[in-house]
Design an enzyme around this catalytic site. Structure first.
Site, PDB file in Angstrom:
ATOM      1  N   HIS A   1      30.539 -65.588  -5.001  1.00  0.00           N
ATOM      2  CA  HIS A   1      31.410 -64.679  -5.769  1.00  0.00           C
ATOM      3  C   HIS A   1      30.694 -64.125  -7.000  1.00  0.00           C
ATOM      4  CE1 HIS A   1      33.391 -68.145  -8.299  1.00  0.00           C
ATOM      5  NE2 HIS A   1      32.514 -67.524  -9.047  1.00  0.00           N
TER       6      HIS A   1
ATOM      7  N   GLU B   1      36.272 -63.243  -5.087  1.00  0.00           N
ATOM      8  CA  GLU B   1      36.023 -64.312  -4.134  1.00  0.00           C
ATOM      9  C   GLU B   1      35.652 -63.731  -2.763  1.00  0.00           C
ATOM     10  OE1 GLU B   1      35.658 -67.114  -5.283  1.00  0.00           O
ATOM     11  OE2 GLU B   1      37.412 -68.036  -6.213  1.00  0.00           O
TER      12      GLU B   1
ATOM     13  N   ASP C   1      35.877 -61.143 -16.579  1.00  0.00           N
ATOM     14  CA  ASP C   1      37.067 -61.804 -16.045  1.00  0.00           C
ATOM     15  C   ASP C   1      37.700 -62.753 -17.049  1.00  0.00           C
ATOM     16  OD1 ASP C   1      34.971 -63.594 -15.985  1.00  0.00           O
ATOM     17  OD2 ASP C   1      35.008 -63.924 -13.827  1.00  0.00           O
TER      18      ASP C   1
ATOM     19  N   ASN D   1      29.837 -69.950  -3.757  1.00  0.00           N
ATOM     20  CA  ASN D   1      30.346 -69.281  -2.551  1.00  0.00           C
ATOM     21  C   ASN D   1      29.990 -67.790  -2.518  1.00  0.00           C
ATOM     22  OD1 ASN D   1      32.065 -68.117  -4.402  1.00  0.00           O
ATOM     23  ND2 ASN D   1      33.954 -68.971  -3.556  1.00  0.00           N
TER      24      ASN D   1
HETATM   25  C1  GLP Z   1      32.857 -68.543 -12.660  1.00  0.00           C
HETATM   26  C2  GLP Z   1      32.777 -67.124 -13.229  1.00  0.00           C
HETATM   27  C3  GLP Z   1      31.593 -66.358 -12.663  1.00  0.00           C
HETATM   28  C4  GLP Z   1      30.354 -67.206 -12.716  1.00  0.00           C
HETATM   29  C5  GLP Z   1      30.545 -68.425 -11.840  1.00  0.00           C
HETATM   30  C6  GLP Z   1      29.334 -69.331 -11.795  1.00  0.00           C
HETATM   31  O1  GLP Z   1      33.667 -68.680 -11.561  1.00  0.00           O
HETATM   32  N1  GLP Z   1      33.973 -66.373 -13.023  1.00  0.00           N
HETATM   33  O2  GLP Z   1      31.441 -65.164 -13.400  1.00  0.00           O
HETATM   34  O3  GLP Z   1      29.241 -66.483 -12.284  1.00  0.00           O
HETATM   35  O4  GLP Z   1      31.641 -69.168 -12.355  1.00  0.00           O
HETATM   36  O5  GLP Z   1      29.344 -70.228 -12.859  1.00  0.00           O
HETATM   37  P1  GLP Z   1      28.127 -71.120 -13.287  1.00  0.00           P
HETATM   38  O6  GLP Z   1      27.168 -70.222 -13.944  1.00  0.00           O
HETATM   39  O7  GLP Z   1      28.719 -72.119 -14.245  1.00  0.00           O
HETATM   40  O8  GLP Z   1      27.607 -71.767 -12.067  1.00  0.00           O
END
Ligand code: GLP
Length: 258
Positions: free
Chosen positions: A142, A147, A66, A140
């Protein structure tokens, strides 16, 4: 779906690096699906260390999950920047085999966006599909930027970020929600599911509910990560904090999926 519980963040990072390096030793031309966020940072550090010891990335192809819409690759919070800083510039990937969705698509031209998303999907197909998709998980539930409520069959497209995701990611934007882009381009849940293997990592108490719902809850679009229950080769490596709400018993020793 295999679930492995490790003591702490360092242990999940090492175990994840073992899964990635075994994949590369088995198939040096592997196609890796890359994730961003804080969670895979330890894995990337470990891969850099393994590269210094000889792990070869020269024939590897990568596809990132992404990117934020509106952030150019030079923006320190873009996922382009993140990947180069935290992994790509430290290993011997061939630049031609790196793919990261562009955040610079014109949001006023829906046809062009659609074409671009289809092109990204075609690149994945042309590369032979993703051999191993690395995933973090949002608090959440995702995955990528899919989402809650995302269609379980979705492909690469634009998604509007939820308030909870913006709150979680505000730490990267000087804690100011208004500085976070409204939209992101993300591989869909269907795209992720097409990967031959999935490696989902989670660490910390703030992920415990998402992991509980993903592993022991029903499969639902309200918890996009729960779809990994349907995948034939999904491996979840989580630390004790992220596993703290799980009721069942799980594995401790990480073995390869094959
Ligand atoms: C972002 C990314 C996800 C990732 C998520 C969790 O929103 N788009 O791919 O898994 O954050 O991030 P973190 O690992 O910093 O908790």
């Amino acid at each position: 779906m295999l679930v492995f519980i490790q003591k702490n963040y360092e242990e999940i990072s090492k175990a994840a690096a073992r899964v990635v390096s075994e994949t590369l030793y088995e198939k040096p031309t592997s196609v890796l699906g890359m994730a961003t966020g804080g969670t895979p940072l330890g894995l990337y550090k470990e891969l850099i260390r393994l590269h210094k010891e000889g792990l070869d990335f020269s024939k590897v192809t990568t596809f990132n999950l992404d990117e934020y819409i509106g952030l150019p690759p030079s923006h320190p919070q873009s996922y382009h920047y993140f990947m180069y800083e935290n992994l790509f510039k430290h290993i011997n990937l061939d630049e031609r085999y790196i793919h990261i969705p562009s955040g610079m698509v014109d949001m006023n031209d829906l046809d062009k966006i659609h074409q671009y998303c289809e092109w990204y999907e075609q690149q994945i197909t042309a590369a032979g599909g993703i051999d191993l998709q690395i995933l973090g998980i949002g608090a959440n539930g995702h995955i990528g930027f899919n989402e809650p409520g995302s269609s379980l069959g979705s492909r690469t497209r634009i998604k509007t970020l939820t308030l909870s995701t913006k709150q979680d990611n505000a730490r990267f934007f000087e804690n100011e929600i208004t500085k976070i882009p409204k939209y992101a381009i993300t591989m869909g849940i269907g795209t992720i599911l097409d990967s031959k293997k999935i490696l989902l990592l989670a660490s910390g108490k703030n992920k415990a509910k998402a992991i509980k719902d993903t592993v022991e809850g029903p499969i639902t679009a309200q918890v996009p990560a729960s779809i990994v229950q349907m995948h034939r080769k999904a491996i979840l490596i989580v630390d004790e904090d992220a596993a703290s709400l799980l009721d069942n018993e799980y594995e401790e020793i990480v073995t390869n999926l094959e």
